[in-house]
Design a protein around this motif. Sequence first.
Motif, PDB file in Angstrom:
ATOM      1  N   VAL A 103      31.502  29.129  17.636  1.00 57.67           N
ATOM      2  CA  VAL A 103      31.605  30.745  17.229  1.00 57.67           C
ATOM      3  C   VAL A 103      30.861  32.012  18.649  1.00 57.67           C
ATOM      4  O   VAL A 103      30.795  33.058  18.904  1.00 57.67           O
ATOM      5  N   GLU A 104      30.712  30.497  19.611  1.00 52.60           N
ATOM      6  CA  GLU A 104      30.525  30.881  21.403  1.00 52.60           C
ATOM      7  C   GLU A 104      31.049  29.875  22.096  1.00 52.60           C
ATOM      8  O   GLU A 104      31.099  29.243  22.422  1.00 52.60           O
ATOM      9  N   ALA A 105      32.203  30.167  23.462  1.00 49.46           N
ATOM     10  CA  ALA A 105      32.835  29.368  24.061  1.00 49.46           C
ATOM     11  C   ALA A 105      33.960  30.469  24.449  1.00 49.46           C
ATOM     12  O   ALA A 105      34.720  31.283  24.564  1.00 49.46           O
ATOM     13  N   SER A 106      34.096  30.045  25.706  1.00 56.10           N
ATOM     14  CA  SER A 106      34.885  30.576  27.097  1.00 56.10           C
ATOM     15  C   SER A 106      35.581  29.411  27.500  1.00 56.10           C
ATOM     16  O   SER A 106      34.881  28.932  28.033  1.00 56.10           O
ATOM     17  N   ALA A 107      36.510  29.723  28.274  1.00 52.38           N
ATOM     18  CA  ALA A 107      37.145  29.825  29.386  1.00 52.38           C
ATOM     19  C   ALA A 107      36.302  28.921  30.433  1.00 52.38           C
ATOM     20  O   ALA A 107      35.641  28.131  31.311  1.00 52.38           O
ATOM     21  N   ALA A 108      35.508  30.811  30.552  1.00 56.28           N
ATOM     22  CA  ALA A 108      34.169  30.775  31.959  1.00 56.28           C
ATOM     23  C   ALA A 108      32.945  29.454  31.233  1.00 56.28           C
ATOM     24  O   ALA A 108      32.124  29.297  32.359  1.00 56.28           O
ATOM     25  N   ALA A 109      32.907  29.614  30.198  1.00 56.64           N
ATOM     26  CA  ALA A 109      31.401  29.212  29.563  1.00 56.64           C
ATOM     27  C   ALA A 109      32.069  28.315  28.511  1.00 56.64           C
ATOM     28  O   ALA A 109      31.754  28.975  27.265  1.00 56.64           O
ATOM     29  N   PRO A 110      32.740  27.239  28.322  1.00 53.96           N
ATOM     30  CA  PRO A 110      32.799  26.775  27.601  1.00 53.96           C
ATOM     31  C   PRO A 110      31.275  26.288  26.452  1.00 53.96           C
ATOM     32  O   PRO A 110      30.633  25.685  26.820  1.00 53.96           O
ATOM     33  N   PHE A 111      32.100  25.706  24.952  1.00 54.23           N
ATOM     34  CA  PHE A 111      31.527  25.593  24.459  1.00 54.23           C
ATOM     35  C   PHE A 111      31.400  23.656  24.369  1.00 54.23           C
ATOM     36  O   PHE A 111      32.398  23.485  24.965  1.00 54.23           O
ATOM     37  N   LEU A 112      30.147  23.054  25.520  1.00 53.76           N
ATOM     38  CA  LEU A 112      29.513  21.541  25.668  1.00 53.76           C
ATOM     39  C   LEU A 112      28.222  20.803  24.221  1.00 53.76           C
ATOM     40  O   LEU A 112      27.703  21.563  24.571  1.00 53.76           O
ATOM     41  N   ALA A 113      28.477  20.495  23.470  1.00 57.60           N
ATOM     42  CA  ALA A 113      28.203  19.530  22.815  1.00 57.60           C
ATOM     43  C   ALA A 113      28.044  17.823  23.137  1.00 57.60           C
ATOM     44  O   ALA A 113      29.472  17.133  23.591  1.00 57.60           O
ATOM     45  N   LEU A 114      27.244  17.271  22.235  1.00 59.19           N
ATOM     46  CA  LEU A 114      27.236  15.843  21.935  1.00 59.19           C
ATOM     47  C   LEU A 114      26.829  15.813  20.393  1.00 59.19           C
ATOM     48  O   LEU A 114      26.188  16.085  19.825  1.00 59.19           O
ATOM     49  N   SER A 115      27.501  14.869  20.044  1.00 56.92           N
ATOM     50  CA  SER A 115      27.330  14.263  18.431  1.00 56.92           C
ATOM     51  C   SER A 115      26.586  12.868  18.318  1.00 56.92           C
ATOM     52  O   SER A 115      27.750  11.716  19.256  1.00 56.92           O
ATOM     53  N   LEU A 116      25.787  12.085  17.446  1.00 53.28           N
ATOM     54  CA  LEU A 116      25.438  10.990  17.682  1.00 53.28           C
ATOM     55  C   LEU A 116      24.984  10.735  16.288  1.00 53.28           C
ATOM     56  O   LEU A 116      24.058  11.308  16.190  1.00 53.28           O
ATOM     57  N   LYS A 117      26.135   9.894  16.187  1.00 49.92           N
ATOM     58  CA  LYS A 117      26.210   9.046  14.373  1.00 49.92           C
ATOM     59  C   LYS A 117      25.229   8.335  14.294  1.00 49.92           C
ATOM     60  O   LYS A 117      24.014   7.283  15.111  1.00 49.92           O
ATOM     61  N   PHE A 118      23.614   8.392  13.807  1.00 46.94           N
ATOM     62  CA  PHE A 118      22.886   7.691  12.719  1.00 46.94           C
ATOM     63  C   PHE A 118      22.792   5.985  12.653  1.00 46.94           C
ATOM     64  O   PHE A 118      23.994   5.849  11.617  1.00 46.94           O
ATOM     65  N   GLU A 119      22.216   5.091  13.032  1.00 50.70           N
ATOM     66  CA  GLU A 119      22.157   3.640  12.294  1.00 50.70           C
ATOM     67  C   GLU A 119      20.999   3.718  11.154  1.00 50.70           C
ATOM     68  O   GLU A 119      19.551   3.235  12.211  1.00 50.70           O
ATOM     69  N   MET A 120      21.431   3.974  10.276  1.00 52.82           N
ATOM     70  CA  MET A 120      19.844   3.866   9.302  1.00 52.82           C
ATOM     71  C   MET A 120      18.746   2.502   9.255  1.00 52.82           C
ATOM     72  O   MET A 120      17.979   2.526   9.483  1.00 52.82           O
ATOM     73  N   THR A 121      19.576   1.772   9.801  1.00 54.21           N
ATOM     74  CA  THR A 121      18.522  -0.037   9.973  1.00 54.21           C
ATOM     75  C   THR A 121      17.911   0.851  11.437  1.00 54.21           C
ATOM     76  O   THR A 121      17.088   0.385  11.489  1.00 54.21           O
ATOM     77  N   MET A 122      17.678   1.360  12.310  1.00 51.69           N
ATOM     78  CA  MET A 122      17.776   2.483  13.439  1.00 51.69           C
ATOM     79  C   MET A 122      16.200   2.503  12.784  1.00 51.69           C
ATOM     80  O   MET A 122      15.834   2.971  13.789  1.00 51.69           O
ATOM     81  N   VAL A 123      16.774   3.858  12.132  1.00 52.24           N
ATOM     82  CA  VAL A 123      15.930   4.769  12.206  1.00 52.24           C
ATOM     83  C   VAL A 123      15.070   4.287  10.686  1.00 52.24           C
ATOM     84  O   VAL A 123      13.483   4.114  11.598  1.00 52.24           O
ATOM     85  N   ARG A 124      15.105   3.097  10.451  1.00 49.72           N
ATOM     86  CA  ARG A 124      14.650   2.061   9.861  1.00 49.72           C
ATOM     87  C   ARG A 124      13.177   1.401  10.744  1.00 49.72           C
ATOM     88  O   ARG A 124      12.281   1.166   9.794  1.00 49.72           O
ATOM     89  N   GLU A 125      13.885   1.203  11.774  1.00 50.89           N
ATOM     90  CA  GLU A 125      12.866  -0.240  12.609  1.00 50.89           C
ATOM     91  C   GLU A 125      12.283   1.254  12.912  1.00 50.89           C
ATOM     92  O   GLU A 125      10.737   0.652  13.231  1.00 50.89           O
ATOM     93  N   MET A 126      12.146   2.372  13.653  1.00 48.49           N
ATOM     94  CA  MET A 126      11.483   3.309  14.391  1.00 48.49           C
ATOM     95  C   MET A 126      10.292   3.493  12.997  1.00 48.49           C
ATOM     96  O   MET A 126       9.396   3.903  13.631  1.00 48.49           O
ATOM     97  N   LEU A 127      10.855   3.712  11.642  1.00 44.55           N
ATOM     98  CA  LEU A 127       9.885   3.954  10.869  1.00 44.55           C
ATOM     99  C   LEU A 127       9.046   3.137  10.777  1.00 44.55           C
ATOM    100  O   LEU A 127       7.274   3.208   9.879  1.00 44.55           O
ATOM    101  N   SER A 128       8.914   1.746  10.865  1.00 43.69           N
ATOM    102  CA  SER A 128       8.227   0.886  10.223  1.00 43.69           C
ATOM    103  C   SER A 128       7.311   0.665  12.148  1.00 43.69           C
ATOM    104  O   SER A 128       6.179   0.121  11.821  1.00 43.69           O
ATOM    105  N   ARG A 129       7.070   1.943  12.758  1.00 41.93           N
ATOM    106  CA  ARG A 129       6.223   1.576  13.847  1.00 41.93           C
ATOM    107  C   ARG A 129       4.877   2.526  13.962  1.00 41.93           C
ATOM    108  O   ARG A 129       5.138   3.622  13.088  1.00 41.93           O
TER     109      ARG A 129
END
Length: 321
Positions: A103-129
């Motif tokens: 809903v907000e983008a233009s040639a002068a100010a393009p929409f710029l984004a990243l998405s990062l999919k989660f690996e649940m095994t990595m999430v569980r590893e983090m939660l064990s700490r």
Amino acid sequence: MTVSKQSVRRSGPEDPVRQARAELARKIDAYVGTQVRRETDIPGLTLVRRTELTAPACMTYEPSVAIIAQGRKRVELGLTTFIYDESRFLLTSVDLPITSQVVEASAAAPFLALSLKFEMTMVREMLSRDEIPPPDTPPDTPAMATGATTAELLGACCRLVELLNTPADIPFLSGLIQREIIYRILRGPEGARLRAIATLGDQSHRTAKAIAWMRVNFAKPLRVEDLAQMAGMGVSTLHHHFRALTAMSPLQYQKQLRLQAARTQMLTDGLDAASAAFAVGYESASQFSREYSRFFGQPPMRDIRTLRAPNSPPMERAGQQ
């Protein structure tokens, strides 16, 4: 460089968030170039650049975080609307059928984004700490939330994108930076639902297993009793937690997945309405046409002709968070 002048003008050493955001915008813009979307060599990382607004598009978001460096997006999950932009990220904890629109983008100010999919095994590893103390039990809210984008989170994202310039470092360093991104999210209040879904034995985790099965097997006949048994829950308990996570019932969830898949097959593979209906699990072409018309606003083939018309606004493809 096409980052908006407003963003550059406001950046400064006194504002680390704006400074980190401007740096991330520059990196995404430089790497994507004139493309709309680029899958990267870093597992799960996708970069997006758009110079115009998009039409509402139905798709399914996977467990992931989406961070906007410039622009704004609207996502509708059931009757709930989420707006995320330069200041707020979008967290998705299970597969969710949604309607998405830039809903907000233009040639002068393009929409710029990243998405990062989660690996649940990595999430569980983090939660064990021990460094990640457990938050309060998450309320009955959807498995989608927005949260404030901090300088620390943006800094980790910048370093992850920067790795694309040194491919030899990706196998070793990308996992470390992704763990930092997950850590930053889990430390915030929005991470409570992700924690619950990743925690083995938690009811949210059991419900997420049922959702994952439906995501793959949406064309098969659905018996909620079998789904509840798979999740190790009673039917009424599954209904409650399923609706809390997805903002819809299991049958509504299946219907949305089927209609989205049928639309994609007609649009990209050239299937007619009846063939698409049977391919996604419908036994009646007339029932498919009725439900399709209610969901998308017009009959199947008229909708496809509208989408293919030269003057139609662009639509996002599945996965473009």
